[in-house]
Design an enzyme around this catalytic site. Sequence first.
Site, short mmCIF file in Angstrom:
data_model
loop_
_atom_site.label_atom_id
_atom_site.label_comp_id
_atom_site.label_asym_id
_atom_site.label_seq_id
_atom_site.Cartn_x
_atom_site.Cartn_y
_atom_site.Cartn_z
N CYS A 297 -14.86 -15.52 -27.12
CA CYS A 297 -14.11 -16.77 -26.93
C CYS A 297 -13.33 -17.12 -28.20
CB CYS A 297 -15.05 -17.88 -26.49
SG CYS A 297 -14.21 -19.26 -25.71
N GLU B 121 -23.34 -14.10 -23.83
CA GLU B 121 -24.57 -14.66 -24.40
C GLU B 121 -25.09 -15.84 -23.58
OE1 GLU B 121 -21.66 -15.50 -25.36
OE2 GLU B 121 -21.60 -17.54 -26.19
N HIS C 89 -18.35 -15.53 -21.90
CA HIS C 89 -19.53 -15.67 -22.76
C HIS C 89 -20.74 -14.88 -22.25
CE1 HIS C 89 -18.19 -18.99 -25.42
NE2 HIS C 89 -17.41 -19.30 -24.41
#
Lengths: 81, 223
Positions: B86, B202, B200
Site C-alpha cells: 500500500c 498482512e 494488504h
Amino acid sequence: MKVIVNIQLKNGVLDPQGKAVHHALSSLKFNEVNEVRIGKQIILDINESDKAKAEQRVTTMCDELLANTVIEDYTIEFPAC
Amino acid sequence: MLVAVAVFPGTNCEIDTKYAFEKLGAEVVLVFHKEEKLPEGTDLVVLPGGFSYGDYLRSAAIAKFSPIMKAVIDFANNGGKVLGICNGFQMLVEAKLLPGAMKRNESVHFISKFHPLKVVANDNFFLQKCTIGEVLNIPVAHGEGSYYIDEAGLKELYANHQVLLTYCDEKGNMQNPNGSIDAIAGICNTKKNVFGLMPHPERAIEEILGSKDGVKMLQGFIA
C-alpha cells in the site's frame, strides 16, 4: 523572491478529480465547460535575487520532490511584486 | 529469517505486519525512519501501509527522503528483498525502485474492502507458493492506488513477468476498482527482489478475519 510552481497531470493522463468536478459543473447546468483539469500551486519565497539561478534551483526542486515527472508537468513563474 | 519493518510518521500497519510475519515464524524488528542503518542480518525489508507524512504533496513523496530509505535503497540495489504494501508500494514507486506512478483512484473515493486478486506471475519469491490464475481474496484500503505506467513500460513489465497481481472478480475475470492500467495490483522490479502491491496480505492471515489467503503470499519470503 517569490516563485510560483504550477503542477498539473500530463496531457493524456486521466484526471479523475477534474472529471468529477466537470460532472458537478454539468449538473449545475454550466454546459459550456468542455474539460476540467485540476492541478496544484506551490508558492515559494526563496533567498535568491538572481532570477536565472532561482529558476535553476526551483527546477531541481520540482524534479526531486515537488512534481512526479512520470505523470506530472510543472511550470515556474515569477510574479511581479 | 529477520524481517525489518520500517516505521514512518503516519505509518499505521506496522503492528499488523509484524504480527503476520511473526505468525509465520520470522523474527521481526520495527525500524524507525530516523535510523540510518538496517539491523545486521536483515533478510527482508517491509515498507508497511499507512499515511506517511500525512500523504502531504503526494502519497509517499516525502517518505522517500527519510534517512532509513537511503539504507533501504542501498539494500535493494545490492539484491536485498524489499516488499512494499500500500503506502509502501507508493514509496517504492516514488523512490524509483519500481517503475510507474500512483494516481488518485478513478472514482476519487477511498476504497476499503476485500477484493479478489488474480496471480499473473509466480516465478518470484513473493508468489512462489501461488499458482498462475489463482484467485486470492485480500483487503484493499487506499485512495491513491491507481497504478500508471506508459505503454512502453507496460510492455516491458509483461515481457519480464513483472506484473504479479491484477484485480479481478471472484471468478478471475478482470474487474478494476481504481482505474489502474490493466487493473494491475502488484508488480516487481526486473531483478525480482523488490515487490510492491496495493492490497494488504498482512490483513488476511486468519479465517476469523475473513480470509487467510495472505499467508500463502507472505510465506513465499519465509521458505
